[in-house]
Design an enzyme around this catalytic site. Structure first.
Site, short mmCIF file in Angstrom:
data_model
loop_
_atom_site.label_atom_id
_atom_site.label_comp_id
_atom_site.label_asym_id
_atom_site.label_seq_id
_atom_site.Cartn_x
_atom_site.Cartn_y
_atom_site.Cartn_z
N GLY A 125 63.07 77.88 33.34
CA GLY A 125 64.17 78.39 32.54
C GLY A 125 64.28 77.72 31.18
N ASN A 185 58.70 86.28 39.78
CA ASN A 185 59.92 85.94 40.52
C ASN A 185 61.11 86.53 39.75
OD1 ASN A 185 62.04 84.79 41.88
ND2 ASN A 185 61.59 82.68 41.25
N TRP A 186 61.62 87.64 40.25
CA TRP A 186 62.69 88.34 39.54
C TRP A 186 64.05 87.68 39.71
CZ3 TRP A 186 61.84 94.33 40.57
CH2 TRP A 186 60.61 94.72 40.00
N LYS A 187 64.12 86.74 40.66
CA LYS A 187 65.40 86.06 40.97
C LYS A 187 66.48 87.11 41.27
CE LYS A 187 63.72 82.15 38.44
NZ LYS A 187 63.98 80.94 37.70
N HIS A 201 61.51 77.17 46.38
CA HIS A 201 61.75 77.19 44.93
C HIS A 201 62.83 76.15 44.60
CE1 HIS A 201 63.08 78.57 40.99
NE2 HIS A 201 61.91 79.16 40.88
N GLY A 216 58.94 83.60 35.83
CA GLY A 216 60.33 84.00 36.04
C GLY A 216 60.74 85.05 35.04
N GLU A 276 55.71 73.68 39.88
CA GLU A 276 56.74 74.05 38.90
C GLU A 276 57.58 72.81 38.57
OE1 GLU A 276 57.85 78.42 38.88
OE2 GLU A 276 58.95 77.56 40.55
#
Ligand code: PGA
Length: 254
Positions: free
Chosen positions: A175, A13-15, A99, A235, A169
Site C-alpha cells: 500500500g 489481490n483485489w482485497k 497476508h 494489490g 511482501e
C-alpha cells in the site's frame, strides 16, 4: 543455480474491492481478453468471496480464480467462516494465506500453517505470505522471515511442494508509494530460496517465490530483472486491467 522450468505467476489481490459484481466482471473480462498471447505465466484473480460464484465461469489454463483467505476446518459451527472445500466448488485454484492484513487481525504462524495444509489437502495451491514489518539495519528480519516460512510450511509433504507459493511482501511496502529496492528484493529472493532448500533440499525448486508490495507496471521490470523471482502479488494495480496486463507482460517476457 539452475531453476526448474515452472510457470511464472502473477496474482491479483483485489482485497475488499470492487463494490459490485458487475464491476468485478468487467475487470475480470478485460484481463482475460488481454491474456491472448500469454503462454508461460499463470494469472490468478483473487476477488472477495461473494464474487467467486459470479466469476466461476472465467478460469482457463492460464487464468485462475483465487481466494484471499478461508478457515481450516471443512465444516461445522464456525459462524462467519468459509471452508476451503466450499471455495473449491467455485473453481478456486489458489488461496492467499497469511497476508499481513490477516496477520494484523491476529492470525498466527500456527493458524496459518493449518490453513496452508488445508488448502493443499483440498488440491489447491497455497500462496503463503511472509514479510517483515521493519527492515532493520541489524538484519533481524531475516530470522523472522525464516521462522514464518518454517512454521507456515510445517508438515507439508515434499510431494506437494508444487502446491506452494511463497509471496514475500515486506509489510512496509504494501500500500506504499514505493516498492522495495530491486537489489533488496534480489537479496531476499536468494535468502528465501536458501531457507526453502534448508527445509526441503532440491525439491524446494518446485516452490515459486513471488514479490508483493507496491508493484506497478513501471517498477515491475527492474524488480524481476535479477534474483529468483517467479512473479508478483499485486494489490492496487490488479484492479486496473491495463496496468495489471502490463505487469503480466513483463513477467511473461522475463
Ligand atoms: P499493493 O498491495 O500492491 O497495493 O501494495 C500488495 C498486497 O497487499 O498484496
Amino acid at each position: 543455480m539452475v531453476m526448474k522450468k515452472i510457470k511464472k505467476l502473477v496474482v491479483g489481490n483485489w482485497k475488499m474491492n470492487p463494490t459490485s459484481l458487475s464491476e468485478a466482471k468487467t475487470i475480470a473480462t478485460t484481463v482475460k481478453r488481454g491474456l491472448r498471447n500469454i503462454k508461460k505465466t499463470q494469472v490468478v484473480l483473487c476477488p472477495p468471496y461473494v464474487y467467486l460464484s459470479g466469476l466461476s465461469h472465467m478460469p482457463t489454463t492460464i487464468l485462475f480464480l483465487g481466494a484471499q483467505n478461508a478457515f481450516h476446518e471443512p465444516s461445522g459451527s464456525y459462524t462467519g467462516e468459509i471452508s476451503f472445500s466450499q471455495l473449491h466448488q467455485f473453481k478456486t485454484g489458489f488461496v492467499i494465506i497469511g497476508h499481513s492484513e490477516r496477520r494484523a487481525v491476529g492470525e498466527t504462524d500456527e493458524v496459518i500453517n493449518k490453513k496452508v495444509r488445508s488448502v493443499i489437502d483440498e488440491g489447491m495451491t497455497a500462496i503463503l505470505c511472509v514479510g517483515e514489518k521493519i527492515h532493520d539495519v541489524h538484519g533481524d528480519y531475516l530470522a523472522l522471515v525464516r521462522q514464518q516460512i518454517i512454521t507456515g510450511l510445517r508438515d507439508v509433504s515434499k510431494k506437494m511442494l508444487d502446491h506452494v507459493v511463497i509471496a514475500y511482501e515486506p509489510v512496509w511496502a504494501i500500500g506504499a508509494k514505493d516498492a522495495m529496492a530491486p537489489a533488496d528484493v534480489h537479496e531476499m529472493s536468494i535468502y528465501i530460496k536458501k531457507v526453502l532448500k534448508d527445509i526441503f533440499g532440491v525439491l524446494a525448486d518446485s516452490i515459486r517465490v513471488i514479490y508483493g508490495g507496491a508493484v506497478t507496471e513501471f517498477n515491475a521490470k527492474d524488480i524481476i530483472a535479477d534474483g529468483f523471482l517467479h512473479g508478483f502479488l499485486v494489490g492496487r494495480d490488479s484492479l486496473k486491467p491495463k496496468s495489471f496486463l502490463e505487469i503480466i507482460k513483463v513477467v511473461e517476457g522475463k
